[in-house]
Design a protein around this motif. Structure first.
Motif, short mmCIF file in Angstrom:
data_model
loop_
_atom_site.label_atom_id
_atom_site.label_comp_id
_atom_site.label_asym_id
_atom_site.label_seq_id
_atom_site.Cartn_x
_atom_site.Cartn_y
_atom_site.Cartn_z
N SER A 1 57.31 60.00 8.58
CA SER A 1 57.64 58.72 9.21
C SER A 1 57.48 58.80 10.72
O SER A 1 57.07 57.83 11.36
CB SER A 1 59.06 58.28 8.84
N LEU B 1 53.82 58.37 11.41
CA LEU B 1 53.45 56.96 11.28
C LEU B 1 53.95 56.13 12.46
O LEU B 1 53.25 55.25 12.94
CB LEU B 1 53.98 56.40 9.96
N MET B 2 55.16 56.42 12.93
CA MET B 2 55.68 55.66 14.08
C MET B 2 54.88 55.96 15.33
O MET B 2 54.65 55.06 16.15
CB MET B 2 57.16 56.00 14.31
N SER C 1 51.70 56.80 15.35
CA SER C 1 50.37 56.24 15.15
C SER C 1 50.35 54.71 15.16
O SER C 1 49.47 54.09 15.75
CB SER C 1 49.78 56.71 13.82
N VAL C 2 51.32 54.10 14.47
CA VAL C 2 51.31 52.65 14.28
C VAL C 2 52.35 51.95 15.14
O VAL C 2 52.10 50.89 15.68
CB VAL C 2 51.53 52.31 12.78
N THR D 1 57.24 49.32 13.90
CA THR D 1 57.17 48.28 12.86
C THR D 1 56.79 48.84 11.50
O THR D 1 56.93 48.13 10.49
CB THR D 1 56.17 47.18 13.25
N ILE D 2 56.37 50.07 11.42
CA ILE D 2 55.96 50.67 10.15
C ILE D 2 57.17 51.10 9.31
O ILE D 2 57.04 51.32 8.10
CB ILE D 2 55.00 51.87 10.39
N PRO E 1 58.02 48.62 6.17
CA PRO E 1 57.07 48.77 5.05
C PRO E 1 57.14 50.16 4.41
O PRO E 1 57.03 50.29 3.19
CB PRO E 1 55.70 48.53 5.69
N TYR E 2 57.33 51.19 5.23
CA TYR E 2 57.45 52.56 4.72
C TYR E 2 58.62 52.66 3.75
O TYR E 2 58.48 53.17 2.63
CB TYR E 2 57.64 53.51 5.91
#
Length: 105
Positions: free
Chosen positions: A54, A57-58, A60-61, A64-65, A68-69
């Motif tokens: 996670s 992902l945070m 990279s994106v 807001t991910i 959805p994660y």
């Protein structure tokens, strides 16, 4: 929003509290230890890996991910629960186990 978070937390706590007894109930007498090991290996691996995944992902994106994660993995856990068969043992098996503890006077 706080009410939704509270309901989600209560629901998730209910799942976590009842997941290990379900594993024990579904295992046969001689396999309880093996399935306990599987249960704790899977749950601890998820607790170790999800902060890294996670966080990646945070980075990279963005933040807001996270919703959805979380939604994806809760949906995955729901789908896996659909494959669980009924966990009650048969009445004959309970009687034979209890008979092992019967002591003659």
């Amino acid at each position: 929003m706080n009410l939704l978070f509270a309901l989600a937390g209560i629901g998730w706590a209910t799942i976590n509290v009842n997941s290990f007894p379900m594993v024990v109930e579904l295992a046969r007498g001689g396999n309880v230890g093996k399935f306990t090991g599987y249960y704790y290996t899977a749950s601890m691996a998820a607790q170790v890996l999800t902060p890294f995944f996670s966080g990646f992902l945070m980075d990279s994106v963005g933040m807001t991910i996270l919703f959805p994660y979380a939604t994806i993995f809760v949906a995955c856990s729901f789908v896996t629960m659909l494959f669980v068969k009924h966990g009650d043992t048969k009445a004959e098996a309970r009687a034979s186990v209890l008979e092992n503890f019967d002591v003659e006077d």
